[in-house]
Structure formats: structure tokens, C-alpha cells
Write a protein that holds these residues in place. Structure first.
Motif, PDB file in Angstrom:
ATOM      1  N   GLU A 136      14.833 -18.740  39.154  1.00  0.00           N
ATOM      2  CA  GLU A 136      14.260 -20.047  39.517  1.00  0.00           C
ATOM      3  C   GLU A 136      14.404 -21.063  38.379  1.00  0.00           C
ATOM      4  O   GLU A 136      13.417 -21.636  37.903  1.00  0.00           O
ATOM      5  CB  GLU A 136      12.777 -19.891  39.893  1.00  0.00           C
ATOM      6  N   PRO A 137      15.646 -21.338  37.942  1.00  0.00           N
ATOM      7  CA  PRO A 137      15.823 -22.233  36.784  1.00  0.00           C
ATOM      8  C   PRO A 137      15.486 -23.691  37.073  1.00  0.00           C
ATOM      9  O   PRO A 137      15.291 -24.464  36.127  1.00  0.00           O
ATOM     10  CB  PRO A 137      17.313 -22.075  36.449  1.00  0.00           C
ATOM     11  N   THR A 138      15.441 -24.104  38.340  1.00  0.00           N
ATOM     12  CA  THR A 138      15.148 -25.514  38.642  1.00  0.00           C
ATOM     13  C   THR A 138      13.655 -25.781  38.816  1.00  0.00           C
ATOM     14  O   THR A 138      13.265 -26.929  39.034  1.00  0.00           O
ATOM     15  CB  THR A 138      15.877 -25.966  39.920  1.00  0.00           C
ATOM     16  N   PHE A 164      24.547 -10.802  27.800  1.00  0.00           N
ATOM     17  CA  PHE A 164      23.903 -11.570  28.864  1.00  0.00           C
ATOM     18  C   PHE A 164      22.623 -12.202  28.338  1.00  0.00           C
ATOM     19  O   PHE A 164      21.970 -11.683  27.431  1.00  0.00           O
ATOM     20  CB  PHE A 164      23.575 -10.673  30.062  1.00  0.00           C
ATOM     21  N   SER A 165      22.268 -13.319  28.963  1.00  0.00           N
ATOM     22  CA  SER A 165      21.018 -13.997  28.643  1.00  0.00           C
ATOM     23  C   SER A 165      20.212 -14.158  29.925  1.00  0.00           C
ATOM     24  O   SER A 165      20.784 -14.383  30.996  1.00  0.00           O
ATOM     25  CB  SER A 165      21.302 -15.365  28.023  1.00  0.00           C
ATOM     26  N   LEU A 166      18.896 -14.031  29.814  1.00  0.00           N
ATOM     27  CA  LEU A 166      18.009 -14.131  30.968  1.00  0.00           C
ATOM     28  C   LEU A 166      17.115 -15.360  30.853  1.00  0.00           C
ATOM     29  O   LEU A 166      16.447 -15.557  29.840  1.00  0.00           O
ATOM     30  CB  LEU A 166      17.135 -12.874  31.085  1.00  0.00           C
ATOM     31  N   ILE A 167      17.146 -16.197  31.890  1.00  0.00           N
ATOM     32  CA  ILE A 167      16.168 -17.282  32.011  1.00  0.00           C
ATOM     33  C   ILE A 167      15.078 -16.753  32.932  1.00  0.00           C
ATOM     34  O   ILE A 167      15.269 -16.663  34.149  1.00  0.00           O
ATOM     35  CB  ILE A 167      16.800 -18.548  32.616  1.00  0.00           C
ATOM     36  N   PRO A 168      13.920 -16.371  32.381  1.00  0.00           N
ATOM     37  CA  PRO A 168      12.894 -15.693  33.188  1.00  0.00           C
ATOM     38  C   PRO A 168      12.062 -16.664  34.015  1.00  0.00           C
ATOM     39  O   PRO A 168      12.149 -17.888  33.852  1.00  0.00           O
ATOM     40  CB  PRO A 168      12.038 -14.998  32.131  1.00  0.00           C
TER      41      PRO A 168
END
Length: 454
Positions: free
Chosen positions: A125-127, A67-71
Motif C-alpha cells: 500500500e505505497p500510495t 530487495f527492499s520492503l515498503i511496509p
């Protein structure tokens, strides 16, 4: 379908309050899940636990994939040798971190996650800070991503386009809803209508039974009073009196038993609570701060460039009184810079002498974290403490949050506090740089309704 992740016994307490209390969660390879909930409900904490970034004792995690996390709001460093096609599509350049806009930093996070070829992506909250071009490209990438997605977002458009299941985090528990965000809203509204109907039926039935109990008790008391009056009659009527007392006692007993049975039925109804009211927020503006200049902010032949990058070249604009102006453009085109130029009253910028400008910065996170929330809100504010408490309550803060130190608040709660403080300030012009980033959806809707200033 393949089970990628199974987590049991997720129990988290913070500052003496239970934040997460979840028995079990499962994530499958086909999942496209939006994680929603109020600011401070524990969404980011849950994401960090599921991604493995936050390891806590007693939580059981079984992974069958990577898995990868976009913090959220973390520093990001571009890894060498990664996907330059994605970097180009998201307009990411190899810029020094201090020269990047919020949108450019967000793009780097996304590039890193999408280029790691994992089984699942967790995104917080990637956007945030992305321009519309970046959001649309991200939607396309997430739609074509072959693995699982678990996304925290308060962007309704993005959620509708990407996810097909909602996890609602409330009071430490997860409730699952199938469909996109709009479907979830419709289901919640139906739930609310049903709850209101059940509550109204409960109140009506409880009131009916309470009236019946009162009536039976009154009837029994009348019989009791008649029985006491009978004792004063002539002793020669003793036979009749005895017969009357037996009949009277039997009637009283039946009435009291009937009343008691109804009380048991009232108890069996339980205690159905009134559905939570949809919170609304209203801010007032002081009459002393009224503006009369038809164009309180103007710019004439303004210029701005950084090295070889030209942002403004003899640009002019006018902001009319009482209007709501949207400043749009791609990441790095100078939107935040223009706000800073206005605040600094740079050459070519003319501002009305009576203008009182409140500025909400997308990176304005510096403050005294040891200060208590209510003390922070009272600084330079015309509102009474009772009004401040009311506004904070309408923004989702509980009574015991008011005396908390700011350090105990989540990132989203901090943004909400800073935004609320600005809206309560002595201003007649508001400049807001990405004000909805990290806000929960009720707060976003309140912001849409209540920003009546410029």
C-alpha cells in the motif's frame, strides 16, 4: 530475463485456518506485479515471506538479488546520507515523527526504499496517505525503476499506471493475469460470465436428466402395477400370462437400467457451484436523525498555526446539507487538522445542535484487541444482530469471523470493521479521513456507493 527470486512450499496457517497454500512462485527482473485480494487473504504475510522479513520453516527461498520492503503501517526512520533529491520531490522534511501526517510518514518509507539501489522492491500500500502529487511522482519513479516490482495496492489508478501483471490471492492460491488492473477486471468479468453460462447449462442439463429419470421410473412403476393386476386373471390364461410377464419384466428392466444410466450421468456432471455474487452493502439512516439546517457545519475566520507554520488564516467555509464534500490538498496542509477542529468545535466553527458527527480517523487504530468482533459492532448501534451479521457478510467477513477477537484480524480488516461500525452508527454527518486506505477493492466500491451522508 533474470530470475531474481524462487520460493517453494509456502504454507501458512493462522488461528486454525489455512491462509497460504502455494507450491511455487517466481519473480523475474522484468516483473511489474500487482498483488490483489480480499482483506485478510494473506497478501501482507506473503509479501513479508518473499522479502525475507518473515522466515518460516519448510519454506524454500532462493534469491539472486537484493530487495527492499515498503511496509504497511510501520514506523520509519530516515537514514542519514540517503537521497535528498527524492526527499525533496516527495516533500519530505526532517520532522519529528510525532508531528508528521500519515502522508509524510508514507513518503519516508518510499524514500528509503528507492534510495537503496536494490534489484527488486516489495511495496505494501505505497500510495496510502499520499496526495496526488506524491502519487504521480511515485508512479514516475516506479516506472523508471530498473528492477522488479511486487505491489499490494487497492488504488486502481496507481495499478493501471505501474503494473502489467496481476497476482490474485484467493483461498490461499495465486492466479496470474496478464495486463494492468483494468485488464484484470475485464478478464474477471469474462470469467464470471463464462461461469454463469456453465452453471446455467449445468442446472438445465441436471434438471432435464432428473425429469427423464423420474419419467422412466414412473413408466416402470406403471408396468409393475399392470403386472400385479395380471396375477388376478383366470388361471386358464396361464400360458398367456407367462408370456406377458416375460415381456413385462424385460420392459421394466430396460426402464430401470435407463433411469440408472441417467443417474450416473447426473453424478458425472459433478457439482458446479453458483458463481460468487458481487457483494453490495446498504446502510440506512434513522429518520430521528434528519437535519434541517441548510448549512449544518460552518467556519468563520478560523485560524490555526503550529510554531511558524500557518495552516489557516481567517479562513471561512460552509458545508451544505446533503452534499458530499471532498477536502483535498497536499500532505501536511491541514486537512486532518480541520476535521479535528470541527470535532473539537474550536473557535469559529458552528455546528447544528441536531448534528451527530461520525469521525473516521486515518490513524484511529486504538481499540480493545481482545474484544470479539460482534461485541464491538453491537456497542452503541441501533441495528439488530442479524442486520450487523448481514452487513459484515456483505463486507467480506465469513460466518466464523464474527466471533473472532479483533486481534486475529488483518490491518485491512480492522479498517473495514472501524469503517463499518461508523456507517452503522447514530450519525447524520460523516467526516472521513482517508477512508479507503487499506480497504480491498470491493469494499472501496461499496464505500463509493453507500456514503449518502454529508
Amino acid at each position: 530475463m533474470e530470475l531474481l527470486l524462487k520460493v517453494k512450499d509456502i504454507r501458512v496457517e493462522y488461528a486454525g485456518r489455512s491462509v497460504l497454500d502455494i507450491d511455487e512462485l517466481e519473480l523475474y527482473d522484468y516483473d511489474r506485479i500487482g498483488l490483489v485480494g480480499k482483506n485478510g487473504s494473506g497478501k501482507s504475510t506473503l509479501l513479508k515471506i518473499l522479502s525475507g522479513e518473515l522466515a518460516l520453516p519448510k519454506i524454500q527461498i532462493a534469491k539472486n538479488g537484493t530487495f527492499s520492503l515498503i511496509p504497511q503501517m510501520d514506523d520509519v526512520i530516515v537514514k542519514d546520507g540517503k537521497d535528498y533529491f527524492l526527499m525533496g520531490k516527495l516533500n519530505v522534511d526532517r520532522l519529528e515523527m510525532q508531528t508528521m501526517s500519515g502522508g509524510e510518514e508514507t513518503r519516508l518509507k518510499i524514500v528509503q526504499a528507492l534510495s537503496e539501489h536494490v534489484h527488486g522492491i516489495f511495496a505494501d500500500e505505497p500510495t496510502s496517505h499520499l496526495d496526488q502529487e506524491g502519487i504521480n511522482f511515485l508512479i514516475g519513479q516506479f516506472k523508471s525503476f530498473p528492477g522488479a516490482l511486487l505491489v499490494i495496492s487497492h488504488d486502481r489508478y496507481f495499478l493501471d499506471a505501474v503494473i502489467d501483471k496481476i497476482w490474485e490471492l484467493k483461498d490461499g492460491k495465486i492466479t496470474e493475469y496478464w495486463g494492468n488492473y483494468s485488464d484484470y477486471v475485464n478478464q474477471k468479468e469474462e470469467e464470471r460470465k463464462q461461469q454463469i453460462s456453465q452453471y446455467e447449462h449445468f442446472i438445465a442439463e441436471r434438471d432435464r436428466l432428473e425429469r427423464a429419470v423420474s419419467e422412466k421410473q414412473k413408466q416402470a412403476q406403471k408396468i409393475d402395477q399392470k403386472a400385479k393386476g395380471a396375477k388376478k386373471k383366470n388361471s386358464s390364461e396361464s400360458g398367456g400370462r407367462l408370456s406377458h410377464q416375460e415381456t413385462t419384466g424385460s420392459k421394466q428392466k430396460k426402464l430401470y437400467n435407463a433411469a440408472k444410466n441417467m443417474e450416473h450421468r447426473i453424478s458425472a456432471l459433478g457439482d458446479i457451484q453458483m458463481p460468487e455474487a458481487v457483494r453490495t452493502v446498504r446502510f440506512r439512516q434513522s429518520k430521528a436523525l434528519e437535519l434541517h439546517n441548510p448549512y449544518p457545519i460552518t467556519g468563520t475566520d478560523i485560524c490555526k498555526h503550529f510554531d511558524d507554520k500557518v495552516l489557516f488564516d481567517n479562513a471561512s467555509f460552509q458545508i451544505p446539507l446533503g452534499t458530499k464534500v471532498a477536502l483535498i490538498g497536499g500532505n501536511g496542509t491541514g486537512k486532518t487538522t480541520l476535521f479535528q477542529m470541527i470535532m473539537n468545535r474550536e473557535k469559529g466553527i458552528v455546528i447544528s445542535p441536531k448534528a451527530k458527527i461520525g469521525f473516521f480517523s486515518q490513524t484511529g487504530y486504538k481499540f480493545n484487541r481482545k474484544q470479539r468482533l460482534i461485541e464491538f459492532m453491537q456497542e452503541d448501534c441501533d441495528y439488530q444482530v442479524s442486520e450487523i451479521r448481514s452487513v459484515l457478510a456483505s463486507m467480506g467477513f465469513l460466518q466464523n469471523d464474527i466471533t473472532k477477537e479483533l486481534s486475529f484480524l488483518s490491518g485491512g480488516e480492522i479498517i473495514k470493521v472501524l469503517l463499518t461500525k461508523m456507517l452503522l452508527g447514530r450519525y447524520n454527518i460523516l467526516l472521513m479521513d482517508e477512508p479507503s486506505n487499506f480497504l480491498d477493492l470491493p469494499a472501496v466500491e461499496a464505500l463509493e456507493m453507500d456514503t449518502e451522508l454529508t
